[in-house]
Design a protein around this motif. Structure first.
Motif, mmCIF file in Angstrom:
data_model
loop_
_atom_site.group_PDB
_atom_site.id
_atom_site.type_symbol
_atom_site.label_atom_id
_atom_site.label_comp_id
_atom_site.label_asym_id
_atom_site.label_seq_id
_atom_site.Cartn_x
_atom_site.Cartn_y
_atom_site.Cartn_z
ATOM 1 N N VAL A 370 0.848 -1.192 0.000
ATOM 2 C CA VAL A 370 0.000 0.000 0.000
ATOM 3 C C VAL A 370 0.882 1.239 0.000
ATOM 4 C CG1 VAL A 370 -2.091 -0.956 1.049
ATOM 5 C CG2 VAL A 370 -0.235 -0.180 2.519
ATOM 6 N N ILE A 371 0.408 2.254 -0.719
ATOM 7 C CA ILE A 371 1.149 3.499 -0.888
ATOM 8 C C ILE A 371 0.446 4.619 -0.135
ATOM 9 C CG2 ILE A 371 1.999 5.186 -2.555
ATOM 10 C CD1 ILE A 371 3.337 2.419 -2.741
ATOM 11 N N LYS A 372 1.184 5.319 0.718
ATOM 12 C CA LYS A 372 0.632 6.447 1.468
ATOM 13 C C LYS A 372 0.773 7.706 0.624
ATOM 14 C CE LYS A 372 0.809 8.700 6.013
ATOM 15 N NZ LYS A 372 -0.621 8.464 6.273
ATOM 16 N N LEU A 373 -0.339 8.421 0.419
ATOM 17 C CA LEU A 373 -0.321 9.610 -0.426
ATOM 18 C C LEU A 373 -0.577 10.899 0.325
ATOM 19 C CD1 LEU A 373 -1.892 7.289 -2.665
ATOM 20 C CD2 LEU A 373 -0.758 9.089 -3.933
ATOM 21 N N ASN A 374 -1.288 10.822 1.432
ATOM 22 C CA ASN A 374 -1.565 12.009 2.231
ATOM 23 C C ASN A 374 -1.495 11.647 3.706
ATOM 24 O OD1 ASN A 374 -2.437 14.471 0.575
ATOM 25 N ND2 ASN A 374 -3.692 12.866 -0.373
ATOM 26 N N ASP A 375 -1.158 12.628 4.532
ATOM 27 C CA ASP A 375 -1.115 12.413 5.978
ATOM 28 C C ASP A 375 -2.523 12.460 6.558
ATOM 29 O OD1 ASP A 375 1.669 12.247 5.976
ATOM 30 O OD2 ASP A 375 1.861 14.442 6.054
#
Length: 375
Positions: A370-375
């Motif tokens: 999974v890729i984190k794009l926003n906090d």
């Protein structure tokens, strides 16, 4: 986070500030040498029937890797210019803007999931037939294929076909369920295996397979997991597999399956897309067994099935299966709400996409990335 914990989600302002620019992973190059490059692009504005979702997490699917590297070129099937080079179809986040006609269905701040099917036309005979048929609509749209995907911080989505994410499922869990989870769940349903019967899951330690092991277990099936290596063995057993077969150490997988089951398995789900994997799958079955074909083989000579003598003589069923309907996605999420199925995640950032794709290609990635794009 333990299996029984309830996800807490940040509040979104009634009128959130939406930037004009955002980061996105954009494909450059073609074929095996294609890579993703982080670029600054415009944040889109939702039109009629659309919503804008601030993507917090996006899962990485093997289809993303295949589209990035033109693995299906033999079928003339690859990313379209309309995708703007942005892959991703397992996005989860919050609605920050609502287009015309969607204000009764969506509110700002609601949690939303973007899936492999972006939209269907609603007018063709497949859409009107209802049920699973709309998944094969000739006019359907796909993020990362002919629509910009979810490896960007803000993504448009068709409001009618977007999924509402329930409490009890975090965004990082929900993203992979939008494609990987529901695909595995539907494959288990289409196998026709009843509680107490045997199902073989090929590629059981991967992104799709590890979901299938869990769904099959909670649906009462007896799971034979097939994958390679001691780490995958322990992983699959921890997920609930009754038997693990290491293909690296087992010279005759079919013989071992027949030894365990007595007469062969009732079904086998084929997640790996290799020609040899598909060729061997029917030999694992008993009379009346089912092969569920999932892996999209890049080799145009691969066949999901067997010689007519075997198919007829053993009354085998070859069942193709794609993703799932809106209802299927809700059902798949429901297992996670109840703490029965949890994706095992490898977390990263946009900059990790190429590395994760390499790990996918070599079968080294455990569970789902999974890729984190926003906090």
């Amino acid at each position: 986070m333990n299996g029984n914990s309830i996800a807490m989600h940040p509040k979104v302002a009634e009128h959130p500030v939406i930037p004009t620019k955002q980061k996105a992973a954009v494909r450059e190059g073609s074929g095996k040498g294609a890579k993703t490059v982080i670029k600054e692009i415009d944040v889109p504005t939702p039109g009629p029937g659309e919503i804008l979702v601030k993507i917090n997490w996006s899962g990485l699917c093997a289809s993303d890797k295949c589209l990035l590297h033109d693995d299906w070129a033999a079928f003339q099937w690859g990313m379209q210019d309309s995708s703007q080079g942005i892959l991703g179809h397992e996005g989860a986040g919050v609605v920050v803007a609502v287009g015309e006609g969607m204000d009764k269905k969506w509110k700002i701040g609601e949690r939303a999931g973007i899936k492999w099917i972006y939209s269907t036309c609603g007018d063709c005979y497949l859409c009107k037939d209802g049920g699973d048929d709309e998944l094969h609509c000739a006019n359907k749209k796909h993020p990362g294929f002919n629509q910009p995907g979810t490896f960007q911080q803000y993504a448009l989505s068709d409001g009618r076909y977007t999924t509402k994410i329930p409490d009890g499922v975090t965004d990082e869990e929900a993203g992979p369920i939008m494609c990987g989870g529901v695909t595995a769940y539907v494959a288990c349903k289409r196998s026709g295996v009843k509680p107490g019967q045997w199902i073989v899951i090929l590629g059981a330690g991967g992104g799709l397979g590890h979901f299938a092991v869990q769904y099959a277990r909670v649906m009462g099936m007896r799971v034979i997991a097939v994958d390679g290596g001691d780490e995958k063995a322990q992983f699959c057993k921890d997920l609930g597999a009754e038997v693990f077969i290491d293909f690296l150490k087992t010279p005759d997988i079919a013989a071992r399956i027949h030894e365990v089951t007595g007469h062969g398995a009732h079904a086998v789900i084929v997640f790996p897309a290799g020609k040899e994997t598909y060729a061997s799958a029917p030999s694992y079955l008993r009379v009346g067994g089912t092969v569920v074909a999932i892996g999209l083989a890049p080799d145009p000579t691969a066949v999901a099935g067997a010689h007519p003598m075997l198919v007829i003589g053993m009354r085998l069923t070859i069942q193709g299966s794609t993703t799932g309907t809106l209802k299927d996605v809700d059902e798949a999420l429901g297992f996670t709400v109840r703490g029965l199925v949890r994706p095992v995640l490898t977390r990263g950032k946009l900059e990790d996409l190429d590395s994760f794709c390499e790990q996918l290609a070599t079968g080294k990635l455990k569970g789902r990335a999974v890729i984190k794009l926003n906090d």
